[in-house]
Write a protein that holds these residues in place. Structure first.
Motif, PDB file in Angstrom:
ATOM      1  N   UNK A   1       0.844  -1.184   0.000  1.00 41.24           N
ATOM      2  CA  UNK A   1       0.000   0.000   0.000  1.00 41.24           C
ATOM      3  C   UNK A   1       0.886   1.243   0.000  1.00 41.24           C
ATOM      4  N   UNK A   2       0.650   2.111  -0.957  1.00 36.19           N
ATOM      5  CA  UNK A   2       1.439   3.332  -1.067  1.00 36.19           C
ATOM      6  C   UNK A   2       0.958   4.336  -0.027  1.00 36.19           C
ATOM      7  N   UNK A   3       1.925   4.895   0.680  1.00 30.82           N
ATOM      8  CA  UNK A   3       1.611   5.941   1.658  1.00 30.82           C
ATOM      9  C   UNK A   3       2.589   7.088   1.513  1.00 30.82           C
ATOM     10  N   UNK A   4       2.064   8.283   1.405  1.00 33.09           N
ATOM     11  CA  UNK A   4       2.854   9.503   1.475  1.00 33.09           C
ATOM     12  C   UNK A   4       2.215  10.355   2.553  1.00 33.09           C
ATOM     13  N   UNK A   5       2.982  10.670   3.565  1.00 31.56           N
ATOM     14  CA  UNK A   5       2.445  11.406   4.708  1.00 31.56           C
ATOM     15  C   UNK A   5       3.223  12.702   4.879  1.00 31.56           C
ATOM     16  N   UNK A   6       2.520  13.808   4.679  1.00 31.55           N
ATOM     17  CA  UNK A   6       3.137  15.125   4.838  1.00 31.55           C
ATOM     18  C   UNK A   6       2.960  15.619   6.269  1.00 31.55           C
ATOM     19  N   UNK A   7       3.913  16.425   6.710  1.00 27.45           N
ATOM     20  CA  UNK A   7       3.817  17.047   8.025  1.00 27.45           C
ATOM     21  C   UNK A   7       4.596  18.351   8.007  1.00 27.45           C
ATOM     22  N   UNK A   8       4.409  19.144   9.045  1.00 30.05           N
ATOM     23  CA  UNK A   8       5.180  20.368   9.188  1.00 30.05           C
ATOM     24  C   UNK A   8       4.441  21.643   8.832  1.00 30.05           C
ATOM     25  N   UNK A   9       3.234  21.502   8.333  1.00 27.04           N
ATOM     26  CA  UNK A   9       2.467  22.700   8.012  1.00 27.04           C
ATOM     27  C   UNK A   9       2.038  23.440   9.270  1.00 27.04           C
ATOM     28  N   UNK A  10       1.504  24.625   9.076  1.00 28.30           N
ATOM     29  CA  UNK A  10       1.041  25.411  10.212  1.00 28.30           C
ATOM     30  C   UNK A  10       0.778  26.839   9.809  1.00 28.30           C
ATOM     31  N   UNK A  11       0.641  27.685  10.821  1.00 25.32           N
ATOM     32  CA  UNK A  11       0.377  29.099  10.592  1.00 25.32           C
ATOM     33  C   UNK A  11       1.584  29.918  11.030  1.00 25.32           C
ATOM     34  N   UNK A  12       2.021  30.799  10.155  1.00 27.22           N
ATOM     35  CA  UNK A  12       3.159  31.670  10.455  1.00 27.22           C
ATOM     36  C   UNK A  12       2.863  33.068   9.942  1.00 27.22           C
ATOM     37  N   UNK A  13       3.614  34.017  10.428  1.00 33.28           N
ATOM     38  CA  UNK A  13       3.502  35.376   9.916  1.00 33.28           C
ATOM     39  C   UNK A  13       4.409  35.536   8.706  1.00 33.28           C
TER      40      UNK A  13
ATOM     41  N   UNK B   1       6.285   5.541   1.334  1.00 34.15           N
ATOM     42  CA  UNK B   1       6.545   4.105   1.432  1.00 34.15           C
ATOM     43  C   UNK B   1       5.556   3.352   0.557  1.00 34.15           C
ATOM     44  N   UNK B   2       5.917   2.130   0.207  1.00 36.42           N
ATOM     45  CA  UNK B   2       4.993   1.239  -0.482  1.00 36.42           C
ATOM     46  C   UNK B   2       4.945   1.373  -1.994  1.00 36.42           C
ATOM     47  N   UNK B   3       5.612   2.372  -2.569  1.00 39.84           N
ATOM     48  CA  UNK B   3       5.573   2.495  -4.025  1.00 39.84           C
ATOM     49  C   UNK B   3       6.615   1.559  -4.633  1.00 39.84           C
ATOM     50  N   UNK B   4       6.391   1.177  -5.877  1.00 37.85           N
ATOM     51  CA  UNK B   4       7.237   0.168  -6.499  1.00 37.85           C
ATOM     52  C   UNK B   4       8.140   0.724  -7.585  1.00 37.85           C
TER      53      UNK B   4
END
Length: 122
Positions: free
Chosen positions: A1-13, A25-28
């Motif tokens: 199973x292909x998984x791409x998990x993004x993180x690190x976003x948020x609110x900034x000035x 992970x999981x891609x061939x």
């Protein structure tokens, strides 16, 4: 199973920085490119940065000089360092794995993550 998990976003000035991460992970695909896209409400999706299988990077004009794309040695984690953020950078940011054929990135054969929201206030 292909998984791409993004993180690190948020609110900034405006003028601030964020660093996005994407674990894939999981891609061939044995040969692939990785890229960051973004889409703001009412706007078309835009590719902001890409790194090909040879490690060569490219950027959209809107982020050139402010954003830096990189990946870890295993090439399964993608980063986007975003500096000097502007309100116009507000969008959902997605990472993608694109099949590479003959050193050409083929976005029509790609996997996508669910996205991480970046909001920049003035």
């Amino acid at each position: 199973q292909v998984q791409l998990v993004e993180s690190g976003g948020g609110s900034v000035q405006a003028g601030g920085s964020l660093r996005l991460s994407c674990t894939a992970s999981g891609y061939t695909y044995s040969r692939y490119c990785m890229a960051w896209f973004r889409q703001a409400p009412g706007k078309e999706r835009e590719r902001v940065a890409r790194i090909n299988e040879g490690g060569i990077t490219s950027y959209s004009d809107s982020v050139k000089g402010r954003f830096t794309i990189s990946q870890n040695n295993a090439k399964n984690t993608l980063y986007l360092q975003m500096n000097s953020l502007e309100p116009e950078d507000t969008a959902m940011y997605y990472c993608a794995v694109e099949k590479s054929v003959g050193w050409v990135c083929r976005p029509e054969f790609s996997y996508w993550g669910q996205g991480t929201q970046v909001t920049v206030s003035s």
